[in-house]
Design a protein around this motif. Structure first.
Motif, PDB file in Angstrom:
ATOM      1  N   PRO A 150      22.185  -0.259  -3.875  1.00  0.00           N
ATOM      2  CA  PRO A 150      21.748  -0.582  -5.358  1.00  0.00           C
ATOM      3  C   PRO A 150      20.687   0.314  -5.907  1.00  0.00           C
ATOM      4  CG  PRO A 150      21.128  -2.077  -3.441  1.00  0.00           C
ATOM      5  CD  PRO A 150      21.950  -1.177  -2.805  1.00  0.00           C
ATOM      6  N   VAL A 151      20.620   0.373  -7.191  1.00  0.00           N
ATOM      7  CA  VAL A 151      19.589   1.092  -7.813  1.00  0.00           C
ATOM      8  C   VAL A 151      18.114   0.401  -7.618  1.00  0.00           C
ATOM      9  CG1 VAL A 151      18.730   1.822 -10.069  1.00  0.00           C
ATOM     10  CG2 VAL A 151      21.124   2.115  -9.332  1.00  0.00           C
ATOM     11  N   LEU A 152      17.182   1.032  -7.293  1.00  0.00           N
ATOM     12  CA  LEU A 152      15.766   0.506  -6.839  1.00  0.00           C
ATOM     13  C   LEU A 152      14.949   0.742  -8.318  1.00  0.00           C
ATOM     14  CD1 LEU A 152      15.086   1.599  -3.462  1.00  0.00           C
ATOM     15  CD2 LEU A 152      16.144  -0.471  -4.029  1.00  0.00           C
ATOM     16  N   ASP A 153      14.312  -0.302  -8.665  1.00  0.00           N
ATOM     17  CA  ASP A 153      13.155  -0.250  -9.577  1.00  0.00           C
ATOM     18  C   ASP A 153      11.995   0.332  -8.862  1.00  0.00           C
ATOM     19  OD1 ASP A 153      11.138  -0.561 -11.493  1.00  0.00           O
ATOM     20  OD2 ASP A 153      11.884  -2.416 -12.276  1.00  0.00           O
ATOM     21  N   ALA A 154      11.934   1.648  -8.990  1.00  0.00           N
ATOM     22  CA  ALA A 154      10.896   2.292  -8.011  1.00  0.00           C
ATOM     23  C   ALA A 154       9.458   1.813  -8.880  1.00  0.00           C
ATOM     24  CB  ALA A 154      10.858   3.899  -8.061  1.00  0.00           C
ATOM     25  N   LYS A 155       9.366   1.673  -9.832  1.00  0.00           N
ATOM     26  CA  LYS A 155       8.064   1.160 -10.404  1.00  0.00           C
ATOM     27  C   LYS A 155       7.400   0.047 -10.073  1.00  0.00           C
ATOM     28  CE  LYS A 155       4.890   1.865 -14.362  1.00  0.00           C
ATOM     29  NZ  LYS A 155       4.875   1.363 -15.764  1.00  0.00           N
ATOM     30  N   ALA A 156       8.250  -1.007 -10.097  1.00  0.00           N
ATOM     31  CA  ALA A 156       7.961  -2.186  -9.633  1.00  0.00           C
ATOM     32  C   ALA A 156       7.706  -2.396  -8.043  1.00  0.00           C
ATOM     33  CB  ALA A 156       9.053  -3.203 -10.037  1.00  0.00           C
ATOM     34  N   LEU A 157       8.368  -1.805  -7.477  1.00  0.00           N
ATOM     35  CA  LEU A 157       8.073  -1.664  -6.052  1.00  0.00           C
ATOM     36  C   LEU A 157       6.745  -0.986  -5.714  1.00  0.00           C
ATOM     37  CD1 LEU A 157      11.781  -0.474  -4.760  1.00  0.00           C
ATOM     38  CD2 LEU A 157      10.488  -2.639  -4.411  1.00  0.00           C
ATOM     39  N   TRP A 158       6.684   0.030  -6.289  1.00  0.00           N
ATOM     40  CA  TRP A 158       5.367   0.619  -6.157  1.00  0.00           C
ATOM     41  C   TRP A 158       4.121  -0.323  -6.295  1.00  0.00           C
ATOM     42  CZ3 TRP A 158       1.178   1.816  -9.275  1.00  0.00           C
ATOM     43  CH2 TRP A 158       0.343   2.874  -8.932  1.00  0.00           C
ATOM     44  N   GLN A 159       4.263  -0.995  -7.408  1.00  0.00           N
ATOM     45  CA  GLN A 159       3.320  -1.798  -7.737  1.00  0.00           C
ATOM     46  C   GLN A 159       3.153  -2.896  -6.855  1.00  0.00           C
ATOM     47  OE1 GLN A 159       1.428  -1.396 -10.756  1.00  0.00           O
ATOM     48  NE2 GLN A 159      -0.008  -2.534  -9.650  1.00  0.00           N
ATOM     49  N   LYS A 160       4.329  -3.876  -6.278  1.00  0.00           N
ATOM     50  CA  LYS A 160       4.379  -4.696  -5.323  1.00  0.00           C
ATOM     51  C   LYS A 160       3.570  -4.175  -4.216  1.00  0.00           C
ATOM     52  CE  LYS A 160       8.272  -7.108  -7.018  1.00  0.00           C
ATOM     53  NZ  LYS A 160       9.690  -7.152  -7.011  1.00  0.00           N
ATOM     54  N   ASP A 174      -5.875   5.568   4.375  1.00  0.00           N
ATOM     55  CA  ASP A 174      -7.337   5.554   3.701  1.00  0.00           C
ATOM     56  C   ASP A 174      -7.071   4.774   2.339  1.00  0.00           C
ATOM     57  OD1 ASP A 174      -9.258   6.460   2.217  1.00  0.00           O
ATOM     58  OD2 ASP A 174      -9.146   8.520   2.665  1.00  0.00           O
ATOM     59  N   PHE A 175      -7.716   3.714   2.430  1.00  0.00           N
ATOM     60  CA  PHE A 175      -7.969   2.820   1.161  1.00  0.00           C
ATOM     61  C   PHE A 175      -8.536   3.443  -0.024  1.00  0.00           C
ATOM     62  CE2 PHE A 175      -6.387  -0.036   4.374  1.00  0.00           C
ATOM     63  CZ  PHE A 175      -5.447  -0.749   3.821  1.00  0.00           C
ATOM     64  N   SER A 176      -9.252   4.373   0.037  1.00  0.00           N
ATOM     65  CA  SER A 176      -9.795   5.011  -1.071  1.00  0.00           C
ATOM     66  C   SER A 176      -8.875   5.703  -1.899  1.00  0.00           C
ATOM     67  CB  SER A 176     -11.185   5.982  -0.650  1.00  0.00           C
ATOM     68  OG  SER A 176     -10.408   7.128  -0.083  1.00  0.00           O
ATOM     69  N   VAL A 177      -7.705   6.326  -1.136  1.00  0.00           N
ATOM     70  CA  VAL A 177      -6.751   6.715  -2.019  1.00  0.00           C
ATOM     71  C   VAL A 177      -5.766   5.886  -2.234  1.00  0.00           C
ATOM     72  CG1 VAL A 177      -4.912   8.785  -1.547  1.00  0.00           C
ATOM     73  CG2 VAL A 177      -7.102   8.966  -0.344  1.00  0.00           C
ATOM     74  N   PHE A 178      -5.324   4.975  -1.319  1.00  0.00           N
ATOM     75  CA  PHE A 178      -4.431   3.945  -1.818  1.00  0.00           C
ATOM     76  C   PHE A 178      -4.524   3.169  -2.917  1.00  0.00           C
ATOM     77  CE2 PHE A 178      -2.640  -0.293  -1.010  1.00  0.00           C
ATOM     78  CZ  PHE A 178      -1.408  -0.009  -0.763  1.00  0.00           C
ATOM     79  N   HIS A 179      -5.855   2.863  -3.155  1.00  0.00           N
ATOM     80  CA  HIS A 179      -6.377   1.856  -4.236  1.00  0.00           C
ATOM     81  C   HIS A 179      -5.762   2.650  -5.460  1.00  0.00           C
ATOM     82  CE1 HIS A 179      -7.466  -1.300  -1.783  1.00  0.00           C
ATOM     83  NE2 HIS A 179      -8.285  -0.877  -1.549  1.00  0.00           N
ATOM     84  N   GLN A 180      -5.980   4.036  -5.833  1.00  0.00           N
ATOM     85  CA  GLN A 180      -5.782   4.696  -6.681  1.00  0.00           C
ATOM     86  C   GLN A 180      -4.290   5.201  -6.979  1.00  0.00           C
ATOM     87  OE1 GLN A 180      -8.356   5.587  -8.691  1.00  0.00           O
ATOM     88  NE2 GLN A 180      -9.547   4.460  -7.422  1.00  0.00           N
ATOM     89  N   GLU A 181      -3.747   5.620  -5.862  1.00  0.00           N
ATOM     90  CA  GLU A 181      -2.515   6.290  -5.919  1.00  0.00           C
ATOM     91  C   GLU A 181      -1.451   5.467  -5.271  1.00  0.00           C
ATOM     92  OE1 GLU A 181      -2.760  10.113  -4.091  1.00  0.00           O
ATOM     93  OE2 GLU A 181      -4.547  10.580  -5.187  1.00  0.00           O
ATOM     94  N   GLY A 182      -1.751   4.314  -4.630  1.00  0.00           N
ATOM     95  CA  GLY A 182      -0.418   3.670  -3.828  1.00  0.00           C
ATOM     96  C   GLY A 182       0.240   4.604  -2.890  1.00  0.00           C
ATOM     97  N   CYS A 183       1.439   4.509  -2.602  1.00  0.00           N
ATOM     98  CA  CYS A 183       2.118   5.097  -1.542  1.00  0.00           C
ATOM     99  C   CYS A 183       3.322   5.689  -2.374  1.00  0.00           C
ATOM    100  CB  CYS A 183       2.771   4.064  -0.536  1.00  0.00           C
ATOM    101  SG  CYS A 183       1.384   3.687   0.541  1.00  0.00           S
ATOM    102  N   ASP A 184       3.881   6.766  -1.757  1.00  0.00           N
ATOM    103  CA  ASP A 184       5.123   7.270  -1.917  1.00  0.00           C
ATOM    104  C   ASP A 184       6.097   6.442  -1.545  1.00  0.00           C
ATOM    105  OD1 ASP A 184       3.901   9.275  -3.398  1.00  0.00           O
ATOM    106  OD2 ASP A 184       4.020  10.785  -1.806  1.00  0.00           O
TER     107      ASP A 184
END
Ligand SMILES: Cc1ncc(COP(=O)(O)O)c(C=O)c1O
Length: 472
Positions: free
Chosen positions: A13-23, A34-44
Motif C-alpha cells: 500500500p501507498v504510505l502517507d510519508a508526511k503523516a508518518l513522519w509527524q506521528k 540525539d534529541f536536539s536533532v530529532f526535535h527539529q528534523e525527526g527521522c528518515d
C-alpha cells in the motif's frame, strides 16, 4: 524532513510519508537518538528494501552498508522467510513454552543450533534479542554457581568499550562510557578490563607484547578481586560497536586458559560475529580456536526478520541447570516469548538460506577482498586506520595520522563521512569518529568495488568540508 508520498516498489500500500513522519516525531522515543536533532528534523523513514538495498520515503535507494544494524545477514526482502513466518503465524502463532509445553519451530531450531555450534554446546535458552540473551546468561551463571555452593562467585569481568546491550545488566556489562552517561549501572557486579585495541596500543609495544600485557592485567585483576568472587568473563570475539577491535593473535585463547585455571566461565558474545559475519556460523571455535562455556547470539540468527536471541549452553553447565534444585522447584526464569514460534520459524528459514546459498563461503571469499579494497582508502588524510575482518569493518578517522590525535567531537567527522556516503547512495554507520561497514553477507566483489568508489568520493568530500570549517 520527509514530505513526499512513497511509490510502492511492489503491490504494497501507498504510505502517507508526511503523516508518518509527524506521528513518529510526536510519539516514538527512538533508541540512541540525539534529541536536539530529532526535535527539529525527526527521522528518515526507511520504507522498502530488496536484496542489498533499502529505500526511503522519498524514493531514494541506498546500498545497505550496515545490514540494518549488523543483522540482515541474508539480505532484505526474502519472501520465503516472510512465507515461513506467515505459515507459522496462521498455523499456531503463539503458545507458552513454560510448564512442559513447546512448539515445533522452537524444538527444531534448538536442535539445529546444537548441530551448528561447537560440539559441547547442546542446550539453548531463548530470549528476544542480544541484550536479553546477555542478561539471562548472567542470571543463569549466578544461579549455576549458587547451585554449586559457590554463591560468592558473582563478579563478571567485561572490557572497556565492549557492547553487550542495554537492559540494566547488559548495560552494566557494556563498557562504552558514553552509553551509560546519566544512567545507573550495577557496578558491584561488573569490573571492566582494558579493551584490546591494537591501533592504540602503547607506543613501542609489539602486538605480541601487547597481548602479554593484556593477559597480565587480566591475571592481576583476578588476583585482586579473588577468583572465588568471579563468575565469568564475557567478550565479543571482535568488539563491534566499540570500534571493530580485533584482538592480538592468541588473545582469546590465552584469556580462556586463564579462565579455566581460575574456575571462571568464558562467555562469547557472538551477537554480531555469529551467523556468518566472519565466514562461519560461530567464530569462537572456527576463527579463534576457543571453546566458550556459553555463546550468545541474536541478530543474524533470524537476519532481523523477527526478534530472537539465544544462549547456547555447554553440557557441563546444563547438568546443573537442568537438575531440579529442590522438590517442586523449577528453573524460574524465561520470557513469555522464549522460543516464539514465528521467530523460530524465521530463524530456521534464515539458516536454511545461509546453508543453501553458501553464504558463509561468500563471506570467506569476498570478505578478504572487502578488507583489501577498504584499506586502499588509507590514502585519505583523515583515515588513520582501516580494520576489522571479513564483513565486519571500520574506518577510524583522525586529525593527524602520525600522532593518531582525534578531531574535536564537534567536527562530527563520522557523521560527515556517513552523510557524504548517503548522498552518493550508500548507508554506513557513524559512531563518533568511526565509520562502520557491516553489510549483508551477500555482497559481491562488484558491490565492494562500487562501495569503495563511493567511500573514496565521500571521504574526499568530507575532508574538503573539514578544511572549509577549519578543522584540518
Ligand atoms: C555484541 C552485542 N551484544 C549484544 C547486543 C545487544 O543486542 P540487542 O540490541 O538485540 O539487544 C549487541 C547489539 O548491537 C551487540 O552488538
Amino acid at each position: 524532513m520527509t514530505t513526499t508520498t512513497t511509490r510502492p516498489t511492489t503491490d504494497h500500500p501507498v504510505l502517507d510519508a508526511k503523516a508518518l513522519w509527524q506521528k513518529d516525531k510526536d510519539h516514538f522515543i527512538h533508541p540512541f537518538t540525539d534529541f536536539s536533532v530529532f526535535h527539529q528534523e525527526g527521522c528518515d523513514l526507511i520504507t522498502d528494501s530488496e536484496g542489498i538495498h533499502v529505500q526511503d520515503a522519498k524514493g531514494n535507494r541506498f546500498i545497505d552498508g550496515i545490514a540494518g544494524l549488523w543483522c540482515v545477514n541474508v539480505g532484505h526482502g526474502r519472501a520465503e522467510i516472510g512465507q515461513a513466518m506467515a505459515d507459522q503465524a496462521t498455523r499456531m502463532a503463539y503458545f507458552s513454552t513454560f510448564n512442559n509445553l513447546s512448539n515445533a519451530p522452537a524444538a527444531e531450531l534448538a536442535a539445529k543450533l546444537a548441530e551448528l555450534a561447537p560440539a559441547h554446546l547442546n542446550h539453548v535458552f531463548y530470549s528476544c534479542g542480544g541484550s536479553a540473551a546477555n542478561d539471562a546468561t548472567i542470571r543463569l551463571v549466578h544461579y549455576y554457581f549458587n547451585r554449586l555452593g559457590k554463591p560468592e562467585k558473582k563478579r563478571i569481568l567485561s572490557r572497556n568499550n565492549a557492547y553487550h546491550g542495554t537492559t540494566y545488566l547488559a548495560a552494566s556489562l557494556t563498557g562504552i562510557e558514553s552509553n551509560n552517561w546519566d544512567f545507573d549501572t550495577l557496578d558491584h557486579l561488573v569490573t571492566h578490563l582494558s579493551e584490546a585495541n591494537c591501533y592504540r596500543r602503547p607506543e613501542g609495544m609489539s602486538e605480541a607484547e601487547y597481548c602479554d600485557h593484556l593477559v597480565k592485567e587480566f591475571e592481576e585483576t583476578i588476583a585482586e578481586i579473588g577468583a572465588d568472587n568471579i563468575a565469568a568473563f564475557i567478550a565479543e570475539p571482535i568488539m563491534g560497536a566499540g570500534g571493530v577491535l580485533v584482538a592480538p593473535e592468541g588473545y582469546h585463547q590465552r584469556m580462556q586458559a586463564v579462565c579455566r585455571a581460575n574456575d571462571i566461565l568464558f562467555i562469547a558474545d557472538e551477537v554480531v560475529t555469529g551467523f556468518g559475519r566472519l565466514g562461519h556460523f560461530f567464530a569462537s571455535e572456527a576463527v579463534f580456536d576457543t571453546r566458550p562455556d556459553i555463546i550468545n547470539c541474536a541478530k543474524g540468527l533470524s537476519s532481523g526478520y523477527a526478534p530472537l536471541g539465544a544462549t547456547l549452553i555447554s553440557d557441563e553447565l546444563y547438568e546443573v541447570l537442568g537438575t531440579p534444585q529442590r522438590k517442586g522447584g523449577v528453573l524460574s526464569t524465561g520470557f513469555t516469548y522464549s522460543g516464539h514460534p514465528v521467530s523460530c520459524a524465521a530463524a530456521l528459514k534464515n539458516i536454511e538460506i545461509i546453508e543453501r546459498e553458501r553464504i558463509c563461503e561468500n563471506v570467506r571469499e569476498v570478505g578478504p577482498y572487502l578488507e583489501e579494497r577498504l584499506k586502499t582508502l588509507s590514502h585519505h588524510a583523515t583515515v588513520g586506520d582501516v580494520r576489522g575482518s571479513h564483513f565486519m569493518m571500520c574506518l577510524e578517522n583522525v586529525a593527524d595520522k602520525a600522532t593518531k590525535a582525534l578531531l574535536p567531537v564537534e567536527a562530527r567527522v563520522g557523521d560527515r563521512v556517513a552523510f557524504e556516503a548517503q548522498k552518493r547512495g550508500l548507508i554506513i554507520r557513524p559512531v563518533g569518529h568511526l565509520n562502520i561497514v557491516s553489510p549483508p553477507l551477500v555482497w559481491s566483489r562488484d558491490t565492494v568495488d562500487r562501495v569503495v568508489a563511493i567511500l573514496d568520493e565521500a571521504l574526499g568530500a568530507a575532508t574538503e568540508s573539514l578544511k572549509e570549517d577549519g578543522y584540518l
